[in-house]
Write an enzyme that holds these catalytic residues in place. Sequence first.
Site, PDB file in Angstrom:
ATOM      1  N   ARG A 141      -8.884  46.832 -25.296  1.00 10.56           N
ATOM      2  CA  ARG A 141      -8.582  45.989 -26.279  1.00 10.56           C
ATOM      3  C   ARG A 141      -8.712  44.974 -25.873  1.00 10.56           C
ATOM      4  O   ARG A 141      -9.018  44.166 -26.696  1.00 10.56           O
ATOM      5  CB  ARG A 141      -7.765  46.566 -27.484  1.00 10.56           C
ATOM      6  N   ASP A 147     -14.039  60.922 -24.096  1.00 11.75           N
ATOM      7  CA  ASP A 147     -15.150  61.415 -24.072  1.00 11.75           C
ATOM      8  C   ASP A 147     -16.000  61.288 -24.890  1.00 11.75           C
ATOM      9  O   ASP A 147     -15.679  59.732 -25.703  1.00 11.75           O
ATOM     10  CB  ASP A 147     -14.566  63.193 -24.228  1.00 11.75           C
ATOM     11  N   GLU A 164      -3.912  32.526 -28.741  1.00 13.13           N
ATOM     12  CA  GLU A 164      -5.141  33.932 -29.635  1.00 13.13           C
ATOM     13  C   GLU A 164      -3.972  34.395 -29.871  1.00 13.13           C
ATOM     14  O   GLU A 164      -5.123  35.961 -30.869  1.00 13.13           O
ATOM     15  CB  GLU A 164      -5.842  34.533 -28.809  1.00 13.13           C
ATOM     16  N   GLY A 198     -14.965  33.387 -23.001  1.00 11.97           N
ATOM     17  CA  GLY A 198     -15.694  34.735 -21.723  1.00 11.97           C
ATOM     18  C   GLY A 198     -14.037  35.303 -21.745  1.00 11.97           C
ATOM     19  O   GLY A 198     -13.236  35.025 -21.851  1.00 11.97           O
ATOM     20  N   ASP A 248     -11.167  35.050 -19.132  1.00 10.89           N
ATOM     21  CA  ASP A 248     -10.501  34.580 -17.890  1.00 10.89           C
ATOM     22  C   ASP A 248      -8.644  34.442 -19.090  1.00 10.89           C
ATOM     23  O   ASP A 248      -8.327  33.694 -18.384  1.00 10.89           O
ATOM     24  CB  ASP A 248     -10.944  32.374 -19.029  1.00 10.89           C
ATOM     25  N   THR A 267      -9.867  64.718 -30.520  1.00 10.45           N
ATOM     26  CA  THR A 267      -8.756  64.473 -28.713  1.00 10.45           C
ATOM     27  C   THR A 267      -8.381  63.012 -28.239  1.00 10.45           C
ATOM     28  O   THR A 267      -9.372  62.463 -27.780  1.00 10.45           O
ATOM     29  CB  THR A 267      -9.655  65.168 -27.859  1.00 10.45           C
ATOM     30  N   ASN A 295      -5.627  39.368 -34.024  1.00 10.75           N
ATOM     31  CA  ASN A 295      -4.528  40.277 -33.094  1.00 10.75           C
ATOM     32  C   ASN A 295      -2.950  39.664 -33.247  1.00 10.75           C
ATOM     33  O   ASN A 295      -2.168  40.672 -32.829  1.00 10.75           O
ATOM     34  CB  ASN A 295      -5.011  39.317 -31.562  1.00 10.75           C
ATOM     35  N   HIS A 313     -12.830  53.640 -29.019  1.00  7.56           N
ATOM     36  CA  HIS A 313     -12.243  53.958 -29.857  1.00  7.56           C
ATOM     37  C   HIS A 313     -12.029  55.305 -29.379  1.00  7.56           C
ATOM     38  O   HIS A 313     -12.283  55.826 -30.637  1.00  7.56           O
ATOM     39  CB  HIS A 313     -12.638  53.413 -30.877  1.00  7.56           C
ATOM     40  N   SER A 325      -7.069  33.842 -21.875  1.00  4.25           N
ATOM     41  CA  SER A 325      -7.056  33.118 -22.066  1.00  4.25           C
ATOM     42  C   SER A 325      -6.124  33.782 -23.710  1.00  4.25           C
ATOM     43  O   SER A 325      -5.062  33.259 -24.328  1.00  4.25           O
ATOM     44  CB  SER A 325      -8.084  32.483 -23.195  1.00  4.25           C
ATOM     45  N   HIS A 360     -11.094  41.706 -26.595  1.00  4.24           N
ATOM     46  CA  HIS A 360     -10.564  40.708 -27.475  1.00  4.24           C
ATOM     47  C   HIS A 360     -10.840  39.028 -26.552  1.00  4.24           C
ATOM     48  O   HIS A 360     -10.608  38.586 -26.860  1.00  4.24           O
ATOM     49  CB  HIS A 360      -9.518  40.919 -28.280  1.00  4.24           C
ATOM     50  N   ASP A 361     -10.617  39.496 -25.418  1.00  2.07           N
ATOM     51  CA  ASP A 361     -10.093  38.058 -24.452  1.00  2.07           C
ATOM     52  C   ASP A 361     -11.333  37.999 -24.331  1.00  2.07           C
ATOM     53  O   ASP A 361     -11.999  36.445 -24.433  1.00  2.07           O
ATOM     54  CB  ASP A 361      -9.868  38.396 -22.854  1.00  2.07           C
ATOM     55  N   VAL A 371     -13.823  35.540 -27.052  1.00  2.00           N
ATOM     56  CA  VAL A 371     -12.748  34.082 -27.415  1.00  2.00           C
ATOM     57  C   VAL A 371     -14.170  33.074 -26.012  1.00  2.00           C
ATOM     58  O   VAL A 371     -15.311  32.183 -27.123  1.00  2.00           O
ATOM     59  CB  VAL A 371     -11.735  33.756 -27.803  1.00  2.00           C
TER      60      VAL A 371
END
Length: 346
Positions: free
Chosen positions: A66, A256, A90, A76, A78, A251, A96, A196, A80, A70-71, A74
């Site tokens: 995640r 999977d 962020e 790219g 990087d 699971t 976040n 997920h 951040s 999430h990086d 925003v």
Amino acid sequence: MSEKMPCSKYIVAALFFAVLLQGSLSNAQLSPTFYDETCPNVTNIIRDVLMNASLSDPRIGASLIRLHFHDCFVQGCDASILLDDPANGEKEALPNNNSARGYEVVDAMKAVLESACPNTVSCADILAIASEESVCLAGGPSWAVPLGRRDGLTANRTLANSNLPGFNESLEAIKSKFTAVGLDTSTDVVALSGAHTFGRAQCFTFTSRLYNFTGEGDTDPTLNTTYLEALSQICPQGGNGSVLTDLDPTTPDAFDSNYFTNLQVNRGLLRSDQQLFSTEGADTIEIVNRFAANQTAFFESFVESMIRMGNISLLTGTAGEIRTNCRAVNAATIRSYSDDVLVSSI
């Protein structure tokens, strides 16, 4: 250090797609062999820290994926998201804050790497490798991670608030955010949502589906009634919104294809998940059905999509920097920037 071992029988196909994409991406400036000479044990180091962390925190793998996701959405890929910045960080963005996690594990990875290979491995590459290893250790595919990213110098809370797909957004809105970063609005959306298949979510991310879906005190009609009753026991109305439950009720700690079979019977936890299957006429329905029936197809598409995502708005060459502390821009960079501002103002 432990040897790199295949995580599943899908490694051959996954590696094939990784190599294939390396030659076809417009941003193909990265290479799986980038650290072969300068830090040959980089993956082993990251894996060892991850395995140790997972002994006390089985959620950590999903949390690290995640962070990477999430990086990249925003500014790219990087790193951040890792910067501590009270004004513009962020970490405090709405998607976040009190939600994204795993920063201390990334710190531990960086500390060992700085000891073994000083000023060499970027924080952005740590997130990319940690994501692959997290999938691998949970029973998913392994792939050769393209490497060579450099770290950004700024965070952007405003973009984090606007660019990241939300758990209550419509499929159309989510697709538009994938388009904005150059990802596919069908296969990439479904494949990356498949992350997920493991991890947890807090009650506040889905309780509107249980008690007040349209603002009229109703429930989400796409939610399986038996599943609704089970979730109501975990997250009672007016209860603690930070209580955790499994994203995949079948699971929860395995990577999977059960995430997709859950969607077929209306057992997707988040609205953004279930809409992949329950949005009438959506082109994502066929992909959900295909991944549910063929786990190999899911694994291969997931690898392709992860590599595409990892190529968003790259910093390479002399752009950005290699942070020595993932939470802060290097002191020398700050001094250089201050000097440039001073000279330009004379």
